[in-house]
Scaffold this motif. Sequence first.
Motif, PDB file in Angstrom:
ATOM      1  N   ARG A 171     -76.651   8.403  92.935  1.00 47.26           N
ATOM      2  CA  ARG A 171     -77.254   7.334  93.627  1.00 47.26           C
ATOM      3  C   ARG A 171     -77.774   6.550  92.715  1.00 47.26           C
ATOM      4  NH1 ARG A 171     -82.397   7.215  97.843  1.00 47.26           N
ATOM      5  NH2 ARG A 171     -81.760   4.990  98.654  1.00 47.26           N
ATOM      6  N   LYS A 172     -78.648   6.864  91.770  1.00 49.87           N
ATOM      7  CA  LYS A 172     -79.022   6.062  90.708  1.00 49.87           C
ATOM      8  C   LYS A 172     -78.168   5.383  89.936  1.00 49.87           C
ATOM      9  CE  LYS A 172     -83.315   8.845  89.745  1.00 49.87           C
ATOM     10  NZ  LYS A 172     -83.388  10.315  88.946  1.00 49.87           N
ATOM     11  N   GLY A 173     -77.140   6.052  89.852  1.00 49.05           N
ATOM     12  CA  GLY A 173     -75.868   5.592  88.924  1.00 49.05           C
ATOM     13  C   GLY A 173     -75.411   4.046  89.644  1.00 49.05           C
ATOM     14  N   TYR A 174     -75.271   4.448  90.749  1.00 48.87           N
ATOM     15  CA  TYR A 174     -74.651   3.081  91.397  1.00 48.87           C
ATOM     16  C   TYR A 174     -75.493   1.982  91.646  1.00 48.87           C
ATOM     17  CZ  TYR A 174     -70.457   5.416  93.521  1.00 48.87           C
ATOM     18  OH  TYR A 174     -69.209   6.151  93.799  1.00 48.87           O
ATOM     19  N   LEU A 175     -76.794   2.262  91.738  1.00 51.09           N
ATOM     20  CA  LEU A 175     -77.974   1.317  91.882  1.00 51.09           C
ATOM     21  C   LEU A 175     -77.807   0.422  90.259  1.00 51.09           C
ATOM     22  CD1 LEU A 175     -80.503   2.578  94.036  1.00 51.09           C
ATOM     23  CD2 LEU A 175     -78.409   1.275  94.918  1.00 51.09           C
ATOM     24  N   LYS A 176     -77.760   1.424  89.434  1.00 53.97           N
ATOM     25  CA  LYS A 176     -77.733   1.051  88.074  1.00 53.97           C
ATOM     26  C   LYS A 176     -76.640  -0.151  87.867  1.00 53.97           C
ATOM     27  CE  LYS A 176     -77.545   2.644  83.256  1.00 53.97           C
ATOM     28  NZ  LYS A 176     -77.465   4.160  82.667  1.00 53.97           N
ATOM     29  N   LEU A 177     -75.338   0.281  88.170  1.00 56.36           N
ATOM     30  CA  LEU A 177     -74.353  -0.637  88.152  1.00 56.36           C
ATOM     31  C   LEU A 177     -74.407  -2.080  88.973  1.00 56.36           C
ATOM     32  CD1 LEU A 177     -70.928   1.423  88.789  1.00 56.36           C
ATOM     33  CD2 LEU A 177     -71.776   0.484  86.426  1.00 56.36           C
ATOM     34  N   ALA A 178     -75.194  -1.799  90.184  1.00 55.62           N
ATOM     35  CA  ALA A 178     -75.186  -2.844  91.034  1.00 55.62           C
ATOM     36  C   ALA A 178     -76.039  -3.896  90.449  1.00 55.62           C
ATOM     37  CB  ALA A 178     -75.849  -2.512  92.356  1.00 55.62           C
ATOM     38  N   LYS A 179     -77.012  -3.465  89.629  1.00 59.74           N
ATOM     39  CA  LYS A 179     -78.105  -4.287  88.968  1.00 59.74           C
ATOM     40  C   LYS A 179     -77.115  -5.207  87.924  1.00 59.74           C
ATOM     41  CE  LYS A 179     -82.893  -3.463  88.588  1.00 59.74           C
ATOM     42  NZ  LYS A 179     -83.945  -2.584  88.291  1.00 59.74           N
ATOM     43  N   LYS A 180     -76.302  -4.470  87.283  1.00 56.28           N
ATOM     44  CA  LYS A 180     -75.855  -4.970  86.093  1.00 56.28           C
ATOM     45  C   LYS A 180     -74.703  -5.994  86.465  1.00 56.28           C
ATOM     46  CE  LYS A 180     -73.762  -2.686  82.536  1.00 56.28           C
ATOM     47  NZ  LYS A 180     -73.122  -1.413  82.035  1.00 56.28           N
ATOM     48  N   GLU A 181     -74.115  -5.919  87.492  1.00 56.09           N
ATOM     49  CA  GLU A 181     -73.210  -6.864  88.071  1.00 56.09           C
ATOM     50  C   GLU A 181     -73.288  -7.311  89.633  1.00 56.09           C
ATOM     51  OE1 GLU A 181     -68.503  -6.531  87.820  1.00 56.09           O
ATOM     52  OE2 GLU A 181     -69.038  -4.703  86.697  1.00 56.09           O
ATOM     53  N   PRO A 182     -74.481  -8.184  89.574  1.00 57.21           N
ATOM     54  CA  PRO A 182     -74.921  -8.451  90.942  1.00 57.21           C
ATOM     55  C   PRO A 182     -73.715  -9.307  91.862  1.00 57.21           C
ATOM     56  CG  PRO A 182     -76.372  -9.657  89.453  1.00 57.21           C
ATOM     57  CD  PRO A 182     -75.183  -8.781  88.618  1.00 57.21           C
TER      58      PRO A 182
END
Length: 214
Positions: A171-182
Amino acid sequence: MLITLEGIEGSGKTTQINYIAAHLKDLGHECVITKEPGGTVIGGKIRSILLDPENKSIDPLAELLLYAADRVQHIKEFIAPALESGKIVICDRFCDSTTVYQGFTRGVDIDLIHQLNKLVLKGVEPDITFILDLPPELGLERAWNQINNGSRSVMETRFEKEKLCFHENVRKGYLKLAKKEPDRFVVIDASVEEALVREAIIGKLKEFLILRKM
Ligand code: TMP
């Protein structure tokens, strides 16, 4: 156009994908639904190795390469031809699952995953990715209910059997990706009831299609 759905186990991707397809069809777009792993006949065989709960000892690099093999076949046989013929492809999981599960969670080197993704994707990249986000306790409860009532196969539970902290890292990994490529990722609260999740996704999809003049 390639639309992908991502999320932890039990996030409801498979249900929501059908709503997206129905919405696009209503608007007159031709679209096809597919999934990874297992979007082709060969991929189906790779899927059964990957998800078999008996294969606990699979090496993380072997796991990564099997997902990559599945994707190569899937793009060649299904995704690229569909995109070339002008169809919208909606895929249940894609390359971001590899970054999050094999990279952030299993610990395979992220640069290696990026290099492999480049080789495998050959420029086929998602235009928009919905991340269905919810607490892993809730996702796992939903997933196990489906396994116990027979709507999901008990033969595909290798990931569901992972510890809670594994799913928290996903879950944290997905949220990290989302932050990087909004610009590409849309995070949807998937802890609420199905109809509300659908409304949120279709709302964001409408905005996206307007931007694309579709
Ligand atoms: P699902 O079809 O029920 O979503 O299960 C597929 C499982 O495979 C899920 O637990 C996530 C995992 N997975 C990876 O670890 N890496 C990948 O690249 C993909 C596509 C899936």
